[in-house]
Design an enzyme around this catalytic site. Structure first.
Site, short mmCIF file in Angstrom:
data_model
loop_
_atom_site.label_atom_id
_atom_site.label_comp_id
_atom_site.label_asym_id
_atom_site.label_seq_id
_atom_site.Cartn_x
_atom_site.Cartn_y
_atom_site.Cartn_z
N ASP A 1 37.36 -4.16 10.67
CA ASP A 1 38.76 -3.73 10.65
C ASP A 1 39.50 -4.19 11.90
OD1 ASP A 1 40.94 -2.51 9.52
OD2 ASP A 1 40.46 -0.51 10.30
N HIS B 1 42.92 -12.88 10.57
CA HIS B 1 41.83 -13.14 9.62
C HIS B 1 41.08 -14.42 9.99
CE1 HIS B 1 43.18 -9.84 7.26
NE2 HIS B 1 44.30 -10.42 6.85
N TRP C 1 43.55 -5.75 -3.07
CA TRP C 1 44.35 -6.45 -4.09
C TRP C 1 45.80 -5.99 -4.07
CZ3 TRP C 1 42.30 -10.69 -5.68
CH2 TRP C 1 40.94 -10.79 -5.95
N LEU D 1 17.40 -13.56 7.32
CA LEU D 1 18.45 -12.56 7.16
C LEU D 1 19.17 -12.74 5.83
CD1 LEU D 1 20.38 -10.37 8.51
CD2 LEU D 1 21.80 -12.32 9.16
#
Length: 253
Positions: free
Chosen positions: A25, A42, A74, A136
Site C-alpha cells: 500500500d 505504481h 476495479w 521461492l
C-alpha cells in the site's frame, strides 16, 4: 549501523516464516508526495516487488504472496485500471528471465475471469516459463478478494454435496481450505502491510487467522530489503501460542 548482510546473519535460520503475505500500500500517496501522478508510484513500486522477491528468496522464505490488484480496485478510474493492467503484465514479462535465473516460480490467485484476455494470456505464459522452478513461489493476488474466494469455496462444496460427493456432516476446516485458491500453499506466517493503514482489506481472511501482523508507515516504493529483514526479525521476536499458554509452548520446544 548494521549492514543488510549483518542483519540477515542475525536472523534465526530455523524460524524464517515459510509464507509471507504483503499488502503493498501507498503507491499513490508516495507519488503525490513527490508531486507526480499515481502511475508514477505504481511504476516505482515495481522495483520494490523485485527487491522483496530477491530478499525473500535470499533469507529462505518459501512463499511470497503479494496483494497486486483487488476486486475493489476495479472501481478505480478506468485510465488507472488500464495502466495498472499493462504495468503488471509488462513488469512480470520483464522480470521473468530473472525469476528463472533465481529459481522463482510464478503463480496467481484471484478471479481471472474479470481480467483482460491479453493480461491473462501473457501471465499464463510467464507462469509456464517459470513452472520448472523449485525455489521461492511468488504468488500474485490479482482481481482478488477474500470474500469472493470464500464464497467460491462455499459454492464448490455445495456443488459437491449436491452431487453426493461430499457429506455436509464431514465438512471441516481442512476440507474447506482445500477449496480455496491457496489450497497448495501453507497459510501465511507473517502478513506485512505498508502505507500506515492498520487493516487487512479483505485479504486472505481465512488464511491469516493465526498470522503475525506487521504494519509500517513506509509507503511501498520506500520499503527496502532492510525493512523486509526487520519485519522478519520482529516476527522472530514474537511468541506464537495458537491459543495455548506460554508454558505449554515452552514445554513443546
Amino acid at each position: 549501523m548494521s549492514t543488510l548482510s549483518e542483519k540477515i546473519q542475525q536472523l534465526d535460520p530455523t524460524r524464517i516464516p515459510r509464507h509471507v503475505a504483503i499488502i503493498m500500500d501507498g503507491n499513490g500517496r508516495w507519488a503525490k508526495q513527490h508531486g507526480q501522478e499515481r502511475s508514477f508510484g505504481h511504476e516505482n513500486g515495481v522495483a520494490t516487488v523485485r527487491q522483496a522477491t530477491e530478499i525473500a528468496s535470499e533469507v529462505g522464505v518459501k512463499y511470497l504472496t503479494l496483494y497486486t490488484f483487488s476486486t475493489e480496485n476495479w472501481n478505480r478510474p478506468q485510465d488507472e485500471v488500464d495502466a495498472l493492467m499493462n504495468l503488471i503484465v509488462v513488469s512480470i514479462e520483464q522480470q521473468t528471465p530473472d525469476l528463472i535465473k533465481n529459481n522463482v516460480r510464478l503463480t496467481t490467485i484471484g478471479d481471472m475471469g474479470r481480467m483482460p484476455e491479453f493480461a491473462v494470456n501473457r501471465l499464463r505464459k510467464c507462469m509456464q516459463d517459470t513452472g520448472h522452478c523449485t525455489g521461492l513461489v511468488l504468488c500474485l493476488a490479482l482481481s482478488y478478494s477474500s470474500r469472493w474466494e470464500i464464497v467460491e469455496a462455499c459454492r464448490k462444496l455445495a456443488r459437491d454435496a449436491a452431487a453426493g460427493a461430499v457429506d455436509p456432516a464431514d465438512i471441516n476446516d481442512e476440507m474447506f481450505a482445500s477449496r480455496l485458491s491457496t489450497h497448495d500453499m501453507p497459510d501465511p506466517d507473517l502478513l506485512i502491510r505498508t502505507g500506515g493503514d492498520l487493516r487487512v482489506s479483505n485479504y486472505l481472511l481465512w488464511q491469516i487467522a493465526y498470522s503475525e501482523l506487521y504494519f509500517t508507515s513506509k509507503y511501498w516504493p520506500d520499503f527496502t530489503k532492510e525493512d523486509f529483514v526487520e519485519a522478519i526479525a520482529d516476527f522472530q521476536a514474537r511468541e506464537r501460542r495458537y491459543g495455548k499458554t506460554s508454558e505449554q509452548v515452552n514445554d513443546e520446544k
